[in-house]
Design a protein around this motif. Structure first.
Motif: not given
Lengths: 113, 116
Positions: A36, A38, A41-44, A46, A88, A90, A103-106, B37, B41-43, B104, B107-109
């Motif tokens: 993913y 990001q 200001g946006q969501g993640l 895919l 970023e 992920f 998830f990983g830490q990014g 998050r 740290k991770e999500i 899938e 995600f939201g912001p």
């Protein structure tokens, strides 16, 4: 226990250079794997996913990732980075049943002119 | 088609207060997920609704967190009373019917929560 490791917290590359973001996972069975992105200001969003079959998967925005079972890795690559790729990233692993993502830490990517 | 929306985008509260976060999933998406998050740290997964039922709440940190999804549409996540360690970004995601990770998640912001 299931886990995802992204060893690089922050990477800086020059615009036009190639990119590889690393992801290693620990999972008991064949995982579903995701990348993913990001932007601020946006969501993640895919980028791509791997479930089975061809181990090289293509995604959006010119990204690809390769699943290597022997190395428990799912690295993300792009041949030529654009300034708009700064964001970023992920890596995540999911289960066949349940939908929960781990998830990983990014990895934060900066792109310099 | 509207994406996943979350409200508020930011919330700053004092320790001990109550905060309620809201998530509106994509229309027709039975699955709704909450993630969090914490800085650096991770999500991390919090819980998963299928329609109005809690499918998996294994990630909920403690009983100060209460999630609801009445009518199987929007969801709320209430933190009462808030503690300093609850600060972070809370993400909501939704996916189409079917509980596999194959579907899938959109995600939201996120809602950035700061507890002082």
């Amino acid at each position: 226990a299931q886990s995802v490791t992204q060893p690089d917290i922050h990477i800086t590359v020059s615009e036009g250079a190639s990119l590889e973001l690393r992801c290693n996972y620990s999972y008991g069975a064949t995982p579903y794997l995701f990348w993913y992105v990001q932007s601020p200001g946006q969501g993640l969003q895919l980028l791509l996913k791997y479930f089975s079959g061809d181990t090289l998967v293509q995604g959006i925005k010119g990204f690809e990732a390769e699943f290597k079972r022997s190395q428990s890795s799912f690295n993300l690559r792009k041949p030529s980075v654009h300034w708009s790729d700064a964001a970023e990233y992920f890596c995540a692993v999911g289960r066949v049943q349940g939908g929960k993502l781990i998830f990983g830490q990014g990895t934060e990517l900066s792109v310099k002119p | 088609e509207a994406g996943v929306t979350q409200f508020p985008s930011h919330s700053v509260i004092e320790k001990g207060q109550t905060v309620t976060l809201r998530c509106d999933p994509i229309s027709g998406h039975d699955n709704l997920y909450w993630y969090r998050r914490v800085m650096g740290k991770e999500i991390k997964f919090l819980l998963h609704f299928v329609k109005e039922s809690k499918q998996d709440e294994s990630g909920m940190p403690n009983n100060r967190f209460l999630a609801e999804r009445t009518g199987g549409t929007y969801s709320t996540l209430k933190v009462q009373p808030a503690e300093l360690e609850d600060s972070g970004v809370y993400f909501c995601a939704s996916s189409q019917p079917g509980t596999s990770a194959y579907n899938e998640q959109f995600f939201g912001p996120g809602t950035r929560l700061t507890v002082l």
